[in-house]
Design an enzyme around this catalytic site. Structure first.
Site, PDB file in Angstrom:
ATOM      1  N   LYS A  53      -7.872  -4.829   5.867  1.00  0.00           N
ATOM      2  CA  LYS A  53      -6.359  -4.863   5.948  1.00  0.00           C
ATOM      3  C   LYS A  53      -5.914  -4.390   7.178  1.00  0.00           C
ATOM      4  O   LYS A  53      -4.638  -4.963   7.709  1.00  0.00           O
ATOM      5  CB  LYS A  53      -5.859  -3.753   4.801  1.00  0.00           C
ATOM      6  CG  LYS A  53      -5.912  -4.170   3.398  1.00  0.00           C
ATOM      7  CD  LYS A  53      -5.936  -3.008   2.314  1.00  0.00           C
ATOM      8  CE  LYS A  53      -5.991  -3.600   1.134  1.00  0.00           C
ATOM      9  NZ  LYS A  53      -6.153  -2.616  -0.120  1.00  0.00           N
ATOM     10  N   GLN A  97      -5.244   3.645  -1.133  1.00  0.00           N
ATOM     11  CA  GLN A  97      -6.400   2.486  -1.548  1.00  0.00           C
ATOM     12  C   GLN A  97      -6.882   3.118  -3.143  1.00  0.00           C
ATOM     13  O   GLN A  97      -7.273   4.329  -2.911  1.00  0.00           O
ATOM     14  CB  GLN A  97      -7.728   2.384  -0.598  1.00  0.00           C
ATOM     15  CG  GLN A  97      -8.730   1.483  -0.938  1.00  0.00           C
ATOM     16  CD  GLN A  97      -8.618   0.006  -0.965  1.00  0.00           C
ATOM     17  OE1 GLN A  97      -7.238  -0.431  -0.455  1.00  0.00           O
ATOM     18  NE2 GLN A  97      -9.066  -0.769  -1.619  1.00  0.00           N
ATOM     19  N   ASP A 120       2.198  -2.085  -2.445  1.00  0.00           N
ATOM     20  CA  ASP A 120       1.415  -2.493  -3.491  1.00  0.00           C
ATOM     21  C   ASP A 120       2.191  -2.994  -4.684  1.00  0.00           C
ATOM     22  O   ASP A 120       1.571  -3.747  -5.679  1.00  0.00           O
ATOM     23  CB  ASP A 120       0.403  -1.422  -3.934  1.00  0.00           C
ATOM     24  CG  ASP A 120      -0.988  -1.472  -3.654  1.00  0.00           C
ATOM     25  OD1 ASP A 120      -1.572  -2.658  -3.215  1.00  0.00           O
ATOM     26  OD2 ASP A 120      -1.653  -0.480  -3.264  1.00  0.00           O
TER      27      ASP A 120
HETATM   28  N1  GUN Z   1      -8.432  -1.461  -4.855  1.00  0.00           N
HETATM   29  C1  GUN Z   1      -8.688  -2.884  -5.315  1.00  0.00           C
HETATM   30  N2  GUN Z   1      -7.427  -3.489  -4.968  1.00  0.00           N
HETATM   31  C2  GUN Z   1      -6.679  -2.692  -4.575  1.00  0.00           C
HETATM   32  C3  GUN Z   1      -4.931  -3.023  -4.338  1.00  0.00           C
HETATM   33  O1  GUN Z   1      -4.724  -4.038  -4.481  1.00  0.00           O
HETATM   34  N3  GUN Z   1      -4.608  -1.889  -4.070  1.00  0.00           N
HETATM   35  C4  GUN Z   1      -4.788  -0.821  -3.758  1.00  0.00           C
HETATM   36  N4  GUN Z   1      -3.887   0.051  -3.313  1.00  0.00           N
HETATM   37  N5  GUN Z   1      -6.155  -0.404  -3.837  1.00  0.00           N
HETATM   38  C5  GUN Z   1      -7.016  -1.606  -4.365  1.00  0.00           C
END
Ligand code: GUN
Length: 299
Positions: A53, A97, A120
């Site tokens: 990311k 995350q 998100d």
């Molecule tokens: N962990 C796995 N997928 C995601 C996501 O889309 N957002 C977040 N914040 N954590 C994740």
């Protein structure tokens, strides 16, 4: 044989559009979109995702910040960091995350992010806007938004007259996906672990979306001939054919047999996966544009 829906190519075109929107925003306002990602603990898979990311954010021309906190961080300390990022004008998107270590109240952490920085799309304000059909002022959860973009490459924006079945009812994916499909005029069935005759329900689908987390559960005879199949599953399974102890990634759909029946299908890996990160970048530039009073970019 089905058309393969290539998430790598489609996500690359989203990233290109996001990079252009970011450059235009910076030229207009002197401000780069800012994305802060918080990771707690040392789960290797989560660190790999967060690293990707951050790299993608830099590639898009963003101001990219990563906060790496130790496993023993307290709820109070994490909430304090989120509050600081909420107040930081150089940050337009905050992502925590998931999953967090077990001692955290994850829901309270997510709800502490300002809705306008919730890239998100998990805050109740953003979930509520989607549920009431407001797709213009909120932020939409990245994996459903990316899956919808894939559906659009096959069917266009208007799904009138088409039956869609979503298997899975999570807040992170199934519910927002169902709402996006409904908003695009599909007739939507939400199926889940308690559904009776799941195979029969799936066979009614012109658009079948699988998000169950069970490797290769959806078989060829669950798929209506010519249907569009979107496979959201990412499951790591043993692959003895590659050598002892080796593994591979498979989706929730038995790809080889289903692709003989479907009209279009996403592969795993290389389908929905790359779209999630692209839509996170899209949400960040959208959040920045809205914070700076500029028109909302569309992807
Ligand atoms: N962990 C796995 N997928 C995601 C996501 O889309 N957002 C977040 N914040 N954590 C994740």
């Amino acid at each position: 044989m089905a058309t393969i829906i290539d998430g790598k190519t489609i996500s690359a075109s989203v990233i290109e559009a996001v990079t252009a929107a970011s450059a235009a925003l910076e030229q207009d306002t002197g401000v780069k979109p800012g994305l802060a990602v918080i990771i707690v603990g040392d789960d290797p898979a989560s660190h790999a995702y967060v690293g990707a990311k951050g790299r993608m954010a830099k590639q898009c021309g963003f101001h990219s910040v990563q906060h790496t906190l130790p496993e023993e961080t307290t709820q109070e300390d994490l909430l304090k960091l989120v509050a600081e990022l909420n107040a930081d004008a150089s940050i337009h998107g905050v992502l925590v995350q998931l999953p967090l270590p077990k001692h955290f109240d994850s829901e309270a952490v997510i709800q502490s992010i300002l809705p306008e920085k919730d890239v998100d799309g998990l805050h109740v304000v953003n979930a509520g806007k989607l549920a009431t059909g407001d797709l213009e002022t909120g932020l939409i959860s990245c994996t459903p938004a990316g899956s919808m973009l894939l559906v659009r490459t096959v069917h266009g924006a208007d799904l009138s007259g088409l039956n869609a079945v979503v298997i899975g009812r999570s807040n992170l994916f199934g519910k927002p996906m169902g709402q996006l499909l409904l908003n695009a005029n599909a007739t939507v069935t939400m199926a889940h672990s308690r559904t009776k005759d799941l195979a029969g329900i799936c066979r009614t689908a012109d658009i079948l979306v699988a998000a169950v987390g069970r490797p290769e559960m959806v078989k060829a005879d669950w798929v209506k001939p010519g249907a569009t199949v979107i496979d959201v599953g990412i499951n790591r399974v043993p692959a003895p054919e590659k050598g002892e102890g080796k593994t591979k990634l498979v989706g929730d759909v038995a790809y080889a047999e289903a692709s003989a029946v479907a009209g279009a299908i996403t592969p795993v890996p290389g389908g929905v996966g790359p779209m999630t990160i692209a839509m996170l970048m899209a949400n960040t530039v959208i959040a920045a544009a809205m914070a700076l009073g500029r028109p909302r970019p569309k992807f």
